[in-house]
Design a protein around this motif. Structure first.
Motif, PDB file in Angstrom:
ATOM      1  N   ALA A 484      -5.640  10.661   4.916  1.00 12.96           N
ATOM      2  CA  ALA A 484      -6.410   9.995   5.812  1.00 12.96           C
ATOM      3  C   ALA A 484      -7.736   9.846   5.096  1.00 12.96           C
ATOM      4  CB  ALA A 484      -6.686  10.959   7.048  1.00 12.96           C
ATOM      5  N   VAL A 485      -8.257  10.694   4.277  1.00 12.04           N
ATOM      6  CA  VAL A 485      -9.426  10.669   3.531  1.00 12.04           C
ATOM      7  C   VAL A 485      -9.571   9.879   2.500  1.00 12.04           C
ATOM      8  CG1 VAL A 485      -9.940  13.084   4.316  1.00 12.04           C
ATOM      9  CG2 VAL A 485      -9.019  12.717   2.176  1.00 12.04           C
ATOM     10  N   LEU A 486      -8.460   9.204   2.054  1.00 11.69           N
ATOM     11  CA  LEU A 486      -8.252   8.252   0.674  1.00 11.69           C
ATOM     12  C   LEU A 486      -9.034   7.075   1.221  1.00 11.69           C
ATOM     13  CD1 LEU A 486      -4.593   8.642  -0.308  1.00 11.69           C
ATOM     14  CD2 LEU A 486      -6.713   9.660  -1.399  1.00 11.69           C
ATOM     15  N   ASP A 487      -9.649   6.389   0.056  1.00 14.55           N
ATOM     16  CA  ASP A 487     -10.537   5.139   0.171  1.00 14.55           C
ATOM     17  C   ASP A 487      -9.575   3.766   0.579  1.00 14.55           C
ATOM     18  OD1 ASP A 487     -12.818   6.524  -0.607  1.00 14.55           O
ATOM     19  OD2 ASP A 487     -12.473   5.882  -2.769  1.00 14.55           O
ATOM     20  N   GLU A 488     -10.288   3.139   1.212  1.00 15.64           N
ATOM     21  CA  GLU A 488      -9.344   1.974   1.665  1.00 15.64           C
ATOM     22  C   GLU A 488      -8.811   1.077   0.623  1.00 15.64           C
ATOM     23  OE1 GLU A 488      -7.338   0.246   4.995  1.00 15.64           O
ATOM     24  OE2 GLU A 488      -8.620   1.928   4.807  1.00 15.64           O
ATOM     25  N   CYS A 489      -7.343   0.708   0.650  1.00 10.92           N
ATOM     26  CA  CYS A 489      -7.072  -0.366  -0.180  1.00 10.92           C
ATOM     27  C   CYS A 489      -7.516  -1.661   0.024  1.00 10.92           C
ATOM     28  CB  CYS A 489      -5.403  -0.210  -0.391  1.00 10.92           C
ATOM     29  SG  CYS A 489      -4.935  -1.336  -1.412  1.00 10.92           S
ATOM     30  N   PRO A 490      -8.079  -2.362  -0.981  1.00  8.27           N
ATOM     31  CA  PRO A 490      -8.398  -3.932  -0.981  1.00  8.27           C
ATOM     32  C   PRO A 490      -7.040  -4.755  -0.341  1.00  8.27           C
ATOM     33  CG  PRO A 490      -8.408  -3.217  -3.106  1.00  8.27           C
ATOM     34  CD  PRO A 490      -8.053  -2.121  -2.477  1.00  8.27           C
ATOM     35  N   LEU A 491      -5.956  -4.251  -0.661  1.00 11.30           N
ATOM     36  CA  LEU A 491      -4.842  -5.243  -0.423  1.00 11.30           C
ATOM     37  C   LEU A 491      -4.062  -4.501   0.952  1.00 11.30           C
ATOM     38  CD1 LEU A 491      -3.200  -5.420  -3.754  1.00 11.30           C
ATOM     39  CD2 LEU A 491      -5.041  -7.111  -2.822  1.00 11.30           C
ATOM     40  N   GLU A 492      -4.773  -3.776   1.958  1.00  7.75           N
ATOM     41  CA  GLU A 492      -4.269  -3.224   2.924  1.00  7.75           C
ATOM     42  C   GLU A 492      -3.597  -4.058   3.832  1.00  7.75           C
ATOM     43  OE1 GLU A 492      -2.730   0.137   4.562  1.00  7.75           O
ATOM     44  OE2 GLU A 492      -4.294   0.253   2.874  1.00  7.75           O
ATOM     45  N   ASN A 493      -4.204  -5.143   4.062  1.00 12.24           N
ATOM     46  CA  ASN A 493      -3.896  -6.095   4.944  1.00 12.24           C
ATOM     47  C   ASN A 493      -2.672  -7.180   4.453  1.00 12.24           C
ATOM     48  OD1 ASN A 493      -5.862  -5.289   6.940  1.00 12.24           O
ATOM     49  ND2 ASN A 493      -7.228  -6.563   6.324  1.00 12.24           N
ATOM     50  N   LEU A 494      -2.398  -6.989   3.284  1.00 16.43           N
ATOM     51  CA  LEU A 494      -1.636  -8.084   2.626  1.00 16.43           C
ATOM     52  C   LEU A 494      -0.116  -7.293   2.159  1.00 16.43           C
ATOM     53  CD1 LEU A 494      -3.931  -9.707   0.170  1.00 16.43           C
ATOM     54  CD2 LEU A 494      -3.041 -10.578   2.411  1.00 16.43           C
ATOM     55  N   ILE A 495      -0.102  -5.895   1.915  1.00 16.48           N
ATOM     56  CA  ILE A 495       1.018  -5.244   1.532  1.00 16.48           C
ATOM     57  C   ILE A 495       1.843  -4.638   2.397  1.00 16.48           C
ATOM     58  CG2 ILE A 495       0.030  -4.986  -0.800  1.00 16.48           C
ATOM     59  CD1 ILE A 495      -0.524  -2.430  -0.406  1.00 16.48           C
ATOM     60  N   ARG A 496       3.101  -4.223   2.340  1.00 17.52           N
ATOM     61  CA  ARG A 496       3.894  -3.384   3.114  1.00 17.52           C
ATOM     62  C   ARG A 496       4.457  -2.513   2.123  1.00 17.52           C
ATOM     63  NH1 ARG A 496       8.877  -3.366   4.809  1.00 17.52           N
ATOM     64  NH2 ARG A 496       9.598  -5.331   3.834  1.00 17.52           N
ATOM     65  N   ARG A 497       3.969  -1.091   2.338  1.00 16.16           N
ATOM     66  CA  ARG A 497       4.346  -0.127   1.383  1.00 16.16           C
ATOM     67  C   ARG A 497       5.830   0.519   1.648  1.00 16.16           C
ATOM     68  NH1 ARG A 497      -0.979   0.823   2.338  1.00 16.16           N
ATOM     69  NH2 ARG A 497      -2.310   0.744   0.530  1.00 16.16           N
ATOM     70  N   PHE A 498       6.799  -0.386   1.627  1.00 13.73           N
ATOM     71  CA  PHE A 498       8.159   0.259   1.996  1.00 13.73           C
ATOM     72  C   PHE A 498       8.643   1.004   0.776  1.00 13.73           C
ATOM     73  CE2 PHE A 498       8.531  -3.987  -0.085  1.00 13.73           C
ATOM     74  CZ  PHE A 498       9.498  -3.620  -1.114  1.00 13.73           C
ATOM     75  N   GLY A 499       9.453   2.297   0.979  1.00 14.84           N
ATOM     76  CA  GLY A 499       9.829   3.130  -0.014  1.00 14.84           C
ATOM     77  C   GLY A 499       8.888   4.090   0.086  1.00 14.84           C
ATOM     78  N   LYS A 500       7.722   4.180   0.559  1.00 13.84           N
ATOM     79  CA  LYS A 500       6.724   5.166   0.223  1.00 13.84           C
ATOM     80  C   LYS A 500       7.097   6.331   1.036  1.00 13.84           C
ATOM     81  CE  LYS A 500       2.292   6.312  -1.107  1.00 13.84           C
ATOM     82  NZ  LYS A 500       2.022   6.166  -2.542  1.00 13.84           N
ATOM     83  N   ARG A 501       6.698   7.616   0.561  1.00 18.04           N
ATOM     84  CA  ARG A 501       7.091   8.928   1.096  1.00 18.04           C
ATOM     85  C   ARG A 501       6.082   9.120   2.360  1.00 18.04           C
ATOM     86  NH1 ARG A 501       7.643  10.307  -4.007  1.00 18.04           N
ATOM     87  NH2 ARG A 501       5.374  10.920  -4.093  1.00 18.04           N
ATOM     88  N   GLN A 502       6.790   9.167   3.769  1.00 22.19           N
ATOM     89  CA  GLN A 502       5.832   9.175   4.731  1.00 22.19           C
ATOM     90  C   GLN A 502       5.438  10.634   5.360  1.00 22.19           C
ATOM     91  OE1 GLN A 502       5.158   5.896   6.555  1.00 22.19           O
ATOM     92  NE2 GLN A 502       6.371   5.259   4.758  1.00 22.19           N
TER      93      GLN A 502
END
Length: 527
Positions: A484-502
């Motif tokens: 929650a405290v991480l910086d916003e990713c510039p590609l946030e609206n373009l990517i879908r992080r499938f396979g990422k640990r939830q």
């Protein structure tokens, strides 16, 4: 001791069952041990089938045998031969003499008559002879059935031919069989072990990435990582003996082996290996390989010596063997090319070696001098199309698509979308390739779809962003407090992080496995 006989009405009813015409049974008295006397009738006075009946004087002590209830009708005339049963009275006791069998025979009158005890009737031996008319009729029926089958087969083939659009010229009864379909040619072959598709995407119907999508991602990442070099330098810098790098050095052979040392290990490990190799085998002075490792000196030493120099970096056994093999192959190529060029000078016949037709006289002289000065070189690959260079480099052991693409992009400065761990991850998250695509197919697809002006910059930006972005790094977990405290990713609206640990891993064993996986991914990220 004589067997007990059945008495009562059951015995009487069983004994009074009528016998079918043409069959007979042998009845044993079972009362005394005195042998029965068989009297045979003369052959001239034999009774007919209808009149022949066995005569039994006493049935009280007889042992009835099972008698079939079905009638038997012979197909051909047969002659029944029977013997009569003779009874006698001695000392007031009736004895039943053993009659012979009623047999169905096809023999002549001279056939001897056999008698004795028989438990069950034998099957009649009937020889049925077919007449000539019957044989002719059977043959005709068989011939007609065969003709019907042929007509049916011909009709089926004709219908199939009409359905598939095959001409039926000549009204043939049976069409010739169709040739088998050609087998599908596999993309991976002996000459193409990685299944590359130069100039063609392995996913022809997969449209992304378009030029606009590549430019959008390039602009977003360049604003975030403004210190990254996004264009190839005009002049390649001199080789470093401290940092392995990605092959951006003047010597093609030096760039190939540096890149190979950095594969599957962390950057710190690859840097240590390069430093040890340079200290152990020396550095070249002069020429295009000035300041790089003396790789010919590495070739002259045993594999164990090279192993000792790189063993602390990781994968030393495999890499030492492959590097020695590569150096031997390059040396043999250089000697062969020198011999061909010297022969060309004498005879005037063009040298029959790889890419000799594209070389100038000055380039040929350079190759000859390099061999005479004991300098190994791959400079004859300069000026060739990237597909030809890729095919040539991947023939060396341990050199894959990623290593070859890095050499082409950084050392030869030819636009080529090299795909490492970070590039592969972002390409799938952005939807530029299918989710389950491997790295080699990702390279083949991106190299065709992405414009040349973005290949160098996107490769560098994806690597930098994969290392620095907290939400895109491999060791961060989505859904935790740290997330929650991480910086916003510039590609946030373009990517879908499938396979990422939830979620945060729980439990001892599971947590240990997750930490090991994170450590491995961090090592890949450092590359």
């Amino acid at each position: 001791m004589p067997r007990r006989s059945r008495k009562g009405p059951q015995a009487k009813d069983a004994a009074m069952l009528p016998l079918p015409h043409g069959l007979g049974v042998v009845l044993g008295a079972g009362v005394t041990k005195t042998s029965a006397t068989i009297e045979k009738s003369p052959f001239s006075n034999l009774p007919s089938i209808a009149d022949s009946q066995p005569t039994v004087d006493s049935i009280a002590n007889a042992h009835p045998l099972p008698i079939p209830q079905t009638s038997f009708t012979p197909e051909v005339p047969v002659e029944a031969i029977a013997t009569t049963a003779v009874t006698s009275e001695e000392a007031g006791v009736k004895k039943i003499q053993t009659p012979s069998l009623f047999r169905l025979e096809t023999a002549s009158v001279n056939t001897p008559i056999s008698g004795g005890r028989q438990l069950r009737p034998r099957n009649p031996k009937v020889n049925v002879q077919k007449s000539l008319a019957q044989d002719t009729l059977s043959f005709s029926v068989t011939k007609l059935q065969h003709a019907d089958r042929q007509d049916s087969k011909s009709t089926t083939l004709k219908r199939k031919a009409q359905t598939e659009g095959i001409s039926d010229a000549g009204n043939q009864d049976i069409l010739e069989p169709k040739t088998k379909r050609a087998k599908r040619i596999a993309r991976k072959t002996k000459d193409n072990p990685y299944g590359l598709t130069p100039g063609v995407s392995p996913f022809p119907t997969w449209v992304p990435p378009t030029a606009e999508q590549c430019e959008e991602v390039f602009d977003l990442l360049r604003k975030t990582h403004n210190t990254v070099l996004t264009q190839s330098p005009e002049v390649i810098p001199p080789p470093s003996l401290e940092v392995t790098g990605c092959g951006e050095v003047p010597s093609l052979l030096d760039g190939l082996l540096r890149t190979y040392l950095s594969t599957a290990v962390s950057m710190d490990s690859s840097n240590k290996m390069l430093q040890n190799v340079a200290a152990k085998f020396g550095v070249l002075n002069g020429g295009i390989g000035n300041g790089s490792v003396d790789w010919n000196n590495v070739r002259l030493h045993k594999t164990e010596v090279l192993y000792d120099a790189i063993r602390k970096g990781g994968l030393a056994t495999e890499k030492s063997k492959n590097i020695k093999t590569i150096l031997d192959m390059v040396y043999e190529e250089n000697v062969e090319r020198r011999k061909a060029y010297l022969e060309e000078r004498k005879t005037g016949v063009h040298a029959n070696v790889f890419a000799a037709a594209e070389k100038t006289d000055g380039q040929k002289d350079f190759e000859v001098q390099a061999v005479e000065q004991n300098v190994l070189s791959l400079e004859h690959l300069r000026g060739l199309p990237s597909d030809d260079v890729m095919k040539h480099l991947t023939k060396y052991p341990g050199i894959g698509v990623k290593t070859s693409a890095c050499v082409i992009l950084f050392c030869l400065q030819i636009p080529c979308f090299a795909v490492d761990t970070h590039v592969h991850r972002f390409a799938r998250w952005l939807g530029w390739v299918p989710e389950k695509t491997n790295a080699d197919d990702t390279f083949s697809h991106l190299d065709v779809r992405c414009p040349d002006q973005f290949k160098y910059g996107l490769h560098q930006l994806f690597i930098q962003h994969g290392k620095l972005c907290g939400k895109c790094k491999a060791n961060t977990v989505e859904g935790t407090k740290d997330w929650a405290v991480l910086d916003e990713c510039p590609l946030e609206n373009l990517i879908r992080r499938f396979g990422k640990r939830q979620s945060k891993p729980k439990g001892g064993q599971e947590k240990k496995k997750q930490e090991e996986k994170i450590k491995e991914e961090e090592e890949d990220d450092e590359n």
